[in-house]
Design a protein around this motif. Structure first.
Motif: not given
Length: 730
Positions: A403-419
């Motif tokens: 569960i996301i509590s802040g933007i820091s909880d989004i990891g590198i793998y998730e950012w790459l998936l969205y990109l």
């Protein structure tokens, strides 16, 4: 009494004239001294019919040829019209060979005499008119004559119920071309055909033979269609389009009454496809490089500008696409790309290891650019990024889905998936809609929306792409909600999206000579399974209902308000489904597990209020065992073995055509990556693609200036093709 020999001879002639058989209609017309020679064919036309003897045509043709008079050319054109209507292929061929031209003014008579349907609405019609009516009713009414008879109104004018005679905004030839465009799944070409336009007879135009061929296809005249086809311009492309027209007409004849018509149209379509393959083989053996260029050269037929290779692929002509002429041309595109040439093919690399040498500058720097801008390089880079994404996506689903509590909880793998998802959406949907069509602003032809939708739906890779995007977008939305209630559902959606990404990765194996046929076989087997699964569903549902009705009599909460997972439909399906694989469940069917599991109860309020904790206990009934015995007998001995036999038969069929099918799908992959960029690098190339699109707007209307097969060579091979067909029939 003595009689002069001359008088005796005159008496014999007189007696012979008295007992002579009366002349035929044709001879009476010819010997009539009062007949005006200019009206010969108008009078002779009354004696001609589709059942006329060949002697009638012979007498008329010889008489016109021997006499020199003012209307000789018009009479020959009228005789040609009657020969076409009567399907006299020999006379049509002879007159065309001797320079007799078809008069454009006779097209209306030709259609009126051959395409008739009395007040037909095409609701239940066995005639070929019903096929055209299903394609386009508006265009069909401009072609077909539905006159029941001309009647005079009160004002004295002639009235008719035929819409083509009442209102004719287009000429009959243009209406025929519009029907061809509809049959080829192209939208109406507004810039090509205008109301009231008279068809010009110029050297640059298609000529009337394409219009005659369209009429022959509409009426399914097999032999005479071959004659007109041999006279057309660009016979190779024309044969591809004619085969596609006939195949689409056959697909419309699907009712039981039209099975015979379906077979006739399909046989005619295969005949044109065989002509295409024959011309490919002969041209490829004679002039291989020009033949390969001809397959990609665009030309205009029936108002549609397309290349033979593209048209054959769009209409699933597997034998044509699998021919070595196209496959070698595709390899030249696959391994090399001349980005500054009108036709992007070369001989810089003929196979994979040549391409590898060009990539690493082992064969000179001149071929380096071609290798690095080739579709194969785009393909390799794209799937390298996709493999890296799948690995990172798997790590994200296994470890970081919290569960996301802040933007820091989004990891590198998730950012790459969205990109990657954003870039893939741009490449799959935004670029084809906004950028690629703008490079074709001068073109007036485009596919219909229904055809594009069918191409999307019936392509398994497009379906996997669309499903993966929808699932991942839904998962992202639920993750943004950031609620613990949606956490498990979000995890399920991400897992399903990952599964679809793995399935999409299988597409990279299509281009391989070993794995490609295997992937095709898997797809065909799955298609056969999906057809058979409906039979299994019927058996499972009827057996499951019988089980549940006797094991849990008078059950009340079939649709539990506690959640979808507690609906009884899953309980009904579960037992018969797993029994297909040999699990008997006898203890559960007899109620012997009631005491063992300790989680069932006969108290209704308990299993209704706590469906996740307590289950209703089974009430034993001997009928359930009998039902299970018959169900296992039918499913395990009959249905399972039946589907195995179907798989075996289907496997043998696919095995024969697996090589052609894999080449067909390989062609689709190569042409796709010729026009796209690897994801996510496509975002970097976006400004360059927009600039190239704008610069090409001024030159897209120019024709490809490439060396291809001359028209004389095509004419020669088309005549040879018809000669070979005639020898086979003998």
């Amino acid at each position: 009494m003595y009689q002069n020999p001359n008088e005796q001879e005159q008496d014999k002639i007189q007696k012979h004239e008295e007992y002579r058989t009366p002349n035929t209609v044709t001879l009476n017309i010819v010997n009539d001294k009062k007949l005006n020679i200019q009206s010969l064919m108008k009078s002779y036309q009354l004696s001609l019919s589709p059942g006329s003897l060949s002697l009638y045509f012979y007498i008329a043709y010889q008489f016109i040829q021997e006499k020199n008079y003012e209307n000789k050319e018009k009479d020959l054109q009228l005789l040609l019209l009657e020969a076409i209507i009567a399907d006299r292929v020999d006379y049509v061929s002879a007159m065309l060979q001797n320079g007799v031209e078809f008069n454009y003014n006779h097209f209306e008579t030709l259609y009126n005499e051959t395409l008739k349907c009395q007040n037909c609405r095409a609701k239940d019609c066995r005639k070929i008119h019903s096929i055209h009516h299903r394609i386009s009713a508006d265009v069909c009414e401009q072609i077909w004559c539905t006159c029941k008879g001309k009647q005079k109104s009160n004002t004295g004018n002639v009235s008719t119920n035929c819409k083509r005679h009442v209102a004719r905004p287009l000429t009959i030839c243009n209406s025929g071309r519009l029907m061809c465009q509809q049959l080829l799944n192209y939208a109406t070409i507004t810039g090509e055909i205008r109301p009231g336009k008279v068809h010009p007879q110029t050297d640059e135009d298609e000529g009337y033979f394409h219009d005659l061929l369209a009429w022959a296809l509409f009426t399914n005249r097999v032999e005479i269609a071959g004659v007109f086809w041999s006279k057309c311009k660009n016979q190779l492309l024309t044969a591809v389009m004619a085969s596609s027209i006939l195949k689409n007409m056959a697909n419309k004849a699907t009712s039981a009454k039209d099975r015979q018509l379906y077979k006739e149209l399909l046989d005619h379509s295969r005949l044109f496809e065989e002509r295409v393959v024959h011309m490919q083989s002969s041209l490829y053996d004679e002039i291989e490089y020009d033949a390969m260029s001809l397959m990609e050269k665009k030309d205009e037929v029936w108002g549609i500008q397309v290349s033979p290779m593209t048209c054959a692929y769009e209409h699933n002509m597997i034998d044509v696409i699998g021919h070595p002429c196209i496959q070698r041309h595709i390899n030249r595109i696959w391994y090399n790309e001349q980005i500054f040439s009108s036709v992007g093919t070369s001989e810089a690399a003929a196979k994979f290891w040549d391409w590898v040498g060009n990539v690493f500058v082992l064969n000179g720097r001149k071929r380096l650019i071609q290798a690095w801008f080739s579709p194969l390089m785009k393909f390799v880079i794209h799937y390298i990024f996709l493999m890296a994404l799948i690995i990172g996506f798997s790590a994200f689903v296994l470890t970081e889905l919290n569960i996301i509590s802040g933007i820091s909880d989004i990891g590198i793998y998730e950012w790459l998936l969205y990109l990657w998802l954003f870039a893939d959406l741009q490449e799959e949907f935004l670029f084809p809609i906004l950028i690629r069509p703008r490079a074709h602003l001068c073109r007036r032809w485009k596919h219909t929306f229904l055809f594009k939708l069918k191409r999307l739906v019936f392509n398994v890779w497009n379906i996997l792409t669309l499903l993966s995007h929808l699932v991942l977008i839904q998962a992202i939305w639920m993750r943004i909600k950031n609620s613990s209630d949606y956490h498990r559902a979000t995890l399920r959606l991400y897992s399903l999206g990952l599964f679809l990404m793995y399935m999409r990765f299988l597409q990279c194996m299509i281009v391989h000579s070993y794995f490609g046929p295997k992937i095709i076989m898997i797809g065909e087997m799955l298609l056969e399974l999906f057809k058979f699964v409906w039979i299994l569903i019927i058996f499972m549902m009827c057996t499951g209902v019988l089980y549940h009705a006797n094991m849990y009599p008078s059950h009340y909460d079939m649709w539990s308000p506690k959640g979808v997972q507690y609906w009884r439909i899953w309980k009904i399906i579960a037992l018969p489904y797993w029994q297909i694989y040999g699990d008997l469940f006898l203890d559960e069917l007899q109620g012997e597990n009631n005491v063992v599991n300790g989680t069932c109860t006969f108290v209704r309020s308990e299993w209704e209020d706590h469906p996740g904790t307590y289950e209703r206990c089974v009430e034993y009934d001997w009928a359930v065992i009998v039902i299970a015995a018959f169900y296992m007998l039918i499913t395990n001995l009959l249905l399972v073995n039946l589907i195995i036999a179907l798989f075996t038969s289907r496997f043998e069929e696919v095995q024969k055509d697996s090589d052609k099918l894999s080449k067909f799908w390989r062609y689709s992959v190569i042409t796709q990556y010729r026009n796209r960029h690897p994801v996510p690098l496509n975002l970097l190339f976006l400004p360059w693609r927009i600039w190239r699109n704008c610069c090409q707007q001024q030159c897209v209307c120019k024709k490809d200036d490439v060396n291809t097969v001359s028209q004389e060579t095509q004419n020669l091979h088309a005549v040879k093709c018809l000669y070979i067909e005639s020898m086979k029939t003998k």
